[in-house]
Design an enzyme around this catalytic site. Structure first.
Site, PDB file in Angstrom:
ATOM      1  N   ASP A 118      12.887  46.462  13.897  1.00  0.00           N
ATOM      2  CA  ASP A 118      13.641  45.220  13.711  1.00  0.00           C
ATOM      3  C   ASP A 118      14.508  44.990  14.938  1.00  0.00           C
ATOM      4  O   ASP A 118      15.022  45.945  15.527  1.00  0.00           O
ATOM      5  CB  ASP A 118      14.522  45.308  12.466  1.00  0.00           C
ATOM      6  CG  ASP A 118      13.717  45.234  11.172  1.00  0.00           C
ATOM      7  OD1 ASP A 118      12.690  44.532  11.157  1.00  0.00           O
ATOM      8  OD2 ASP A 118      14.131  45.857  10.188  1.00  0.00           O
ATOM      9  N   ASP A 136       8.521  39.595   9.767  1.00  0.00           N
ATOM     10  CA  ASP A 136       9.321  39.146   8.619  1.00  0.00           C
ATOM     11  C   ASP A 136       9.409  37.620   8.592  1.00  0.00           C
ATOM     12  O   ASP A 136       9.332  37.000   7.530  1.00  0.00           O
ATOM     13  CB  ASP A 136      10.732  39.733   8.684  1.00  0.00           C
ATOM     14  CG  ASP A 136      10.753  41.247   8.616  1.00  0.00           C
ATOM     15  OD1 ASP A 136       9.827  41.841   8.025  1.00  0.00           O
ATOM     16  OD2 ASP A 136      11.702  41.842   9.167  1.00  0.00           O
TER      17      ASP A 136
END
Length: 163
Positions: A118, A136
């Protein structure tokens, strides 16, 4: 043949996700933050070993991997069948392609690294959003489009036949 051309969508989403993660991994160290727009948007490298928003990290690693593998395989089969079905309308195929590309990106991360990379990090005043990635984003946009399609699809009335 047209359905095969649609495969470019999840493949492109997957390539964008994996490419962005590779760049970030070469550019930023874990926990390091690179300001893009000070006070609003940063590139901050983190590794999510859990599920959505870091949940399920309390489970043993083997249990998490097994759970993610089964859930991921089930999702790929379900969404993949819908994506490739001849009767699937373009609007739904677009949504499903984004979901598939994102799911594959995060799944490959879990296989290669045991965690999802991330790095997109937003701050709104005193509120700090969870760090996330392109996969995402593709999954979220795909889910919103798919939901809108379901809400806006014309409702068909059941046919009543008389004997």
């Amino acid at each position: 043949m047209r359905r095969l051309a649609w495969l470019l969508l999840p493949v492109s989403a997957l390539a964008a996700d994996l490419g962005s993660k590779a760049w970030v991994l070469r550019t930023i160290g874990e926990g390091e933050s690179l300001p893009v727009i000070k006070g609003f948007f940063y590139l901050t490298l983190g590794f999510n070993r859990g599920a959505i928003f870091g949940s399920l990290t309390w489970l043993p690693a083997t249990t998490r991997y097994l759970l993610f593998a089964l859930a991921g395989l089930a999702a790929l089969i379900y969404f993949g069948r819908l994506f490739l079905a001849k009767e699937t309308p373009a609007w739904e195929r677009l949504a499903l392609g984004l979901i598939l590309g994102g799911a594959l990106g995060n799944g490959i991360d879990r296989i290669l690294r045991g965690a999802v990379v991330d790095f997109l990090d937003f701050v709104f005043g005193t509120w700090h959003y969870w760090t996330f990635n392109l996969a995402d984003s593709f999954i979220l946009v795909g889910a919103i489009l798919y939901g809108l399609r379901m809400l806006l699809a014309p409702k068909t009335e059941p046919q009543i036949t008389e004997n």
